[in-house]
Design an enzyme around this catalytic site. Sequence first.
Site, short mmCIF file in Angstrom:
data_model
loop_
_atom_site.label_atom_id
_atom_site.label_comp_id
_atom_site.label_asym_id
_atom_site.label_seq_id
_atom_site.Cartn_x
_atom_site.Cartn_y
_atom_site.Cartn_z
CG ASP A 136 9.62 61.58 43.07
OD1 ASP A 136 9.63 62.82 42.56
OD2 ASP A 136 10.33 61.19 43.98
CB VAL A 137 5.14 59.48 38.52
CG1 VAL A 137 4.25 58.50 38.13
CG2 VAL A 137 5.09 60.86 37.52
#
Length: 745
Positions: A41-42
């Site tokens: 995930d960012v």
Amino acid sequence: MKITIIIICLYLVQFTVKAQPYQEKYRPQFHFSPKTGWIGDVTGAIRYNDTYRLFWWGQATSKDLVYWNELDWPMKGDDGSFMYFTGSVVIDDLNTSAFGSLETPPMVAIYTMHNKLSGNQTQGISYSKNGNLNELHYYDGNPVIDSNDQDFRDPQVFWDKQTNRWIMVITRPQERSIEVYASTNLKNWTFLSEFSREGAQKEVWEVPDLFPLPLDGDTNNIKWVMTCGMGPNRTQYWVGDFNGTKFEMDSISFNYLHNANGIEGEVFENFESGFDNWTINGNAFGLEPAKGAFPDQMNVSGFIGDYLANSFHSGDNTTGSLRSVTFTIKHNFINFLVSGGDRPIVLEIQLYVEDKLVKYTSGNNSEQLIWKSWDVEQYKEKQAYIKILDKATGDWGHINADQFIFSDKKMGTGTEHAYWADWGTDFYASKTFRDFDWKENRTVWMAWVNNWQYADKIPTSWGQSTCHSIPRSLHLESSKEQGYILVQHPIEALKALRKDQVSLINQMVDGVQSLTHFKPEKNTYEIEASFEMDASKEQEFGLNLCVDGNKKLVLMYDSKSSEFTFDRRESNDIYIPNFNAISTVPILQNTSIIKIHVFIDQHSAEVFINDGEIVLTSLIFPSEEALGIELFSNQDPIKLKEFNAWELKSIWEPVTSVNNPGDSDGIRSNIYPNPVKQGKSISLNFDKSYANYKVDIYSIQGEHLISEFYEDVHPGNLSINMVPGLYLLVLSNGNQLEKFKLFVN
């Protein structure tokens, strides 16, 4: 920043700079991916001191969101009892946490601590010391939010100017809820409110975000957008207002989700007025529509309004049917919502035309209703009726149905009724960059390009993961059909990667035509294509990309159904379980022009339709030989109004100089090394000595950083002291200019 010229005598020498890594098969060339290992995930996307920072919990920095410099693992001092899960990063300008000072504000990371033994998820923080933003040290007072829950994760934190405090949004995934917390110091958090049970419910909710956007560019009309990832791969959003304590959808957003306001077509049945127009047989459906789930039934969601047809009345073992009144088919499509058991023949929504069964659809083994469509153009002006049949008993022996709409637009997306940010298979865990320089006038986000259905099975040799999406600027626009559209544009800085442009205008496409004008050497390119439709004809047209024999990625628009299709089933040259898929999406805005803007990068495609009103992101994994590009029109010819294409440079390759040929007196030079390590010197190698020589250095955004003039410059070295990033270096002598892209890392 300063530069000095050290004069030494050099001959003009041609240097060969060794290419960096990042050349493996399928390695993206203009998307950020780590050198090795996993990227998920960012996380911690911020801008501070004119530098963008990105975490996953590895870390990287950038000056322009295009070129990235990967740094070391930042997390220090934990006891190893937990794994770092998704979170966020802030710059504590006011030193509310007392981890730094007003002169040297700390950077603070807020993340989920996933306990390796218990699986419990709590929230912790780490912070920078003495202005060193490359290291984050574990806080001894962790966790800052305790919990015995194994599903409580992904805090996104921002400074709220309305209330002058920190706000956190965080998910309870299994409960499909997003909670809001507040803090004055990042250490002590207070629960404020909950947002739940809206939009799509089929999968868990993760990785939330909350941010303001001007509606239609009007800075006096600010709306708040709440987003969350819905496993395994989708991102949904809601539009409304946030008062510093609670997020609530506004009436426009609510009416689209709850009442289907704006959806084009004639509502034949929504069950809001009972079963008055239906003939009831058996006891499966009861005597009146259900208001959601019956006792002992799992939560039912995705229906429109307050009521639906639900055959779980008295349980799965009951049987029966509902038959509609007879109607005349006047439109091309019948759209409806359906869920329940996937048991054809005994459990179906059926269409009878002149008393013959011609269409049928079963459920999806879930309680979340999804859109399905029947193409009924061939039955126009004929008499028909709909039957909802339940002859099934035992597990999943029931069916749910709602919102039958007669329309000339197809809604059969196979998805729940929701606001979707991206219609592809691989856009997940999107996060906005938070600007702590307080001077950005845009909102940009990125997402993880992957899907939990096959994330650990994809053929990426550098690690079982892929990359983050290209950065996209976000815009909220009004929509007649659904109230709002979250429009996405590739950021302007990506244009710096374009090589020579290939253009076509006003070409007729009939059948399948190979594109001979544009032949990329690799699957790293960008295409903008505009097609002009003839309203009097049904046209099916588009692009075949990454073509090699029968292998191809198909991007197609069907004017009859107003539906865009992304078909990757024949795009990959290696088997990946659960990978082959078609993504379909209705094009909502009525227009005679269809614009397709696509980025192809070795293993992925990002497609922006009609200036970003619709976006699809998907992995593809074509072979290295699959470089063909085709235009096609399957029915009547289509007009290709405009076509532009560019091969794109790799962000990983060192950039060498391109000499200005000039005339016999022109400057001819070479710059080495490039990239250069921060604090080291670079050689400017000239073919002769020059007088009145000027050196200018600009940021990639165009800010003029350095200007130095020298009366007498011989071949020599330029010592440079600049922060890591990409710069433009301009050498001038009289009217002759030479430009270099200069990396500092």
